[in-house]
Design an enzyme around this catalytic site. Structure first.
Site, PDB file in Angstrom:
ATOM      1  N   ASP A   1     -32.370  -0.653  49.703  1.00 35.95           N
ATOM      2  CA  ASP A   1     -32.325  -1.095  48.310  1.00 35.95           C
ATOM      3  C   ASP A   1     -30.977  -0.822  47.655  1.00 35.95           C
ATOM      4  OD1 ASP A   1     -32.723   1.649  48.417  1.00 35.95           O
ATOM      5  OD2 ASP A   1     -34.716   1.595  47.556  1.00 35.95           O
TER       6      ASP A   1
ATOM      7  N   ASP B   1     -44.185   8.173  42.510  1.00 28.62           N
ATOM      8  CA  ASP B   1     -45.269   7.246  42.157  1.00 28.62           C
ATOM      9  C   ASP B   1     -45.765   6.473  43.387  1.00 28.62           C
ATOM     10  OD1 ASP B   1     -43.144   5.572  42.652  1.00 28.62           O
ATOM     11  OD2 ASP B   1     -43.068   4.685  40.642  1.00 28.62           O
TER      12      ASP B   1
ATOM     13  N   HIS C   1     -43.719   4.929  45.591  1.00 25.79           N
ATOM     14  CA  HIS C   1     -42.888   3.795  46.012  1.00 25.79           C
ATOM     15  C   HIS C   1     -42.207   4.062  47.346  1.00 25.79           C
ATOM     16  CE1 HIS C   1     -39.452   5.663  43.479  1.00 25.79           C
ATOM     17  NE2 HIS C   1     -39.016   5.702  44.718  1.00 25.79           N
TER      18      HIS C   1
ATOM     19  N   GLU D   1     -42.358  -0.717  43.813  1.00 25.15           N
ATOM     20  CA  GLU D   1     -43.046   0.109  42.831  1.00 25.15           C
ATOM     21  C   GLU D   1     -44.537  -0.254  42.775  1.00 25.15           C
ATOM     22  OE1 GLU D   1     -41.681   2.636  41.596  1.00 25.15           O
ATOM     23  OE2 GLU D   1     -39.835   2.264  40.488  1.00 25.15           O
TER      24      GLU D   1
HETATM   25  C1  F6R Z   1     -33.986   5.109  48.333  1.00 20.70           C
HETATM   26  C2  F6R Z   1     -35.374   4.777  48.336  1.00 20.70           C
HETATM   27  C3  F6R Z   1     -36.389   5.521  47.536  1.00 20.70           C
HETATM   28  C4  F6R Z   1     -36.399   7.017  47.815  1.00 20.70           C
HETATM   29  C5  F6R Z   1     -37.450   7.717  46.965  1.00 20.70           C
HETATM   30  C6  F6R Z   1     -37.460   9.216  47.184  1.00 20.70           C
HETATM   31  O1  F6R Z   1     -33.252   4.210  49.161  1.00 20.70           O
HETATM   32  O2  F6R Z   1     -35.697   3.853  48.996  1.00 20.70           O
HETATM   33  O3  F6R Z   1     -37.644   4.974  47.825  1.00 20.70           O
HETATM   34  O4  F6R Z   1     -36.661   7.226  49.170  1.00 20.70           O
HETATM   35  O5  F6R Z   1     -37.208   7.446  45.619  1.00 20.70           O
HETATM   36  O6  F6R Z   1     -36.279   9.741  46.684  1.00 20.70           O
HETATM   37  P1  F6R Z   1     -35.857  11.246  46.985  1.00 20.70           P
HETATM   38  O7  F6R Z   1     -35.591  11.330  48.433  1.00 20.70           O
HETATM   39  O8  F6R Z   1     -34.589  11.444  46.167  1.00 20.70           O
HETATM   40  O9  F6R Z   1     -36.989  12.098  46.551  1.00 20.70           O
END
Ligand code: F6R
Length: 241
Positions: free
Chosen positions: A67, A136, A138, A143
């Site tokens: 992303d 959440d 995702h 989302e």
């Molecule tokens: C980032 C991504 C997000 C993160 C998620 C967890 O490329 O795809 O889905 O993996 O927000 O983020 P952290 O690792 O910072 O807790």
């Protein structure tokens, strides 16, 4: 679904890096789906260390990141393109032409997203997808929603995600409100999916996502039906399961 319990973040990172490294050793031209966020940084550090020691070679690897924030140029220090270069690509030998991150600077969401789907399909899909887990539920920036979105698409980030990510920006107002993300189809079509989850704040969502019903309201829950999904968590993140 296979759950691997790690002692702590370092142990989880080493286990993830071992799986990625094994993938590249077994298939030098592997297509790796990569993630940003805090969770994979330790695994990238191990891979960099092993690359420098000569134990793993990325010269034939293709990478396809999950992303990117919509509206951030590559050069912005919070863009995921920048993150990936700082934390991984600048230290290993993935050829520049093999590195793919959605083009957040393209304001035309439809064009940017269709182009990314083409890149994924022309690469023959993903051999291994690395994931973190949002609070959440995702994955990538898929989302919670009423349906699973299949292809790369533009999403409105939820309040929970904006709050979780504000730690990287000067203020909450500076967090972009939209992102381009790989869709559920390409994540689910990856031959292997590896997720790293650590810390007590992920314990509740781990339980809901992997021990509750499969629902687009918790996008990660769909991984329950992936044929080769490995969840690597530390004791805190796995404390409720
Ligand atoms: C980032 C991504 C997000 C993160 C998620 C967890 O490329 O795809 O889905 O993996 O927000 O983020 P952290 O690792 O910072 O807790």
């Amino acid at each position: 679904m296979k759950i691997i319990k790690a002692k702590d973040y370092d142990d989880a990172s080493k286990k993830v890096a071992n799986i990625i490294s094994a993938q590249v050793i077994m298939k030098p031209d592997a297509v790796l789906g990569l993630a940003t966020g805090s969770s994979p940084i330790g695994a990238y550090e191990y891979l960099i260390k092993w690359f420098k020691r000569g134990d793993v070679d990325f010269s034939e690897v293709t990478t396809i990141n999950l992303d990117e924030y919509r509206g951030l140029p590559k050069t912005h220090d919070q863009s995921y393109w920048y993150f990936m270069h700082k934390n991984f690509f600048d230290h290993v030998n993935v050829p520049d032409k093999n590195i793919n991150v959605p083009d957040g600077s393209n304001p035309d969401a439809e064009v940017a997203c269709r182009k990314y789907d083409e890149i994924i399909e022309n690469a023959g899909g993903l051999d291994l997808q690395l994931l973190g887990l949002g609070l959440d539920g995702h994955i990538g920036f898929n989302e919670p929603a009423d349906t699973f979105v299949l292809g790369t698409h533009c999403v409105d980030l939820t309040e929970s995600t904006i709050e979780a990510n504000q730690r990287f920006f000067a203020s909450k107002d500076e967090v972009p409100r939209q992102a381009y993300t790989m869709g559920i189809k390409h994540i689910m079509q990856a031959k292997k999916v590896v997720m790293i989850v650590t810390g007590a704040n992920k314990a509740e969502i781990v339980k809901e996502a992997f021990f509750g019903p499969v629902t687009p309201q918790i996008p990660a829950s769909i991984l329950q039906i992936h044929p080769d999904f490995i969840l690597i968590g530390d004791e805190e993140a796995l404390s409720l399961v």
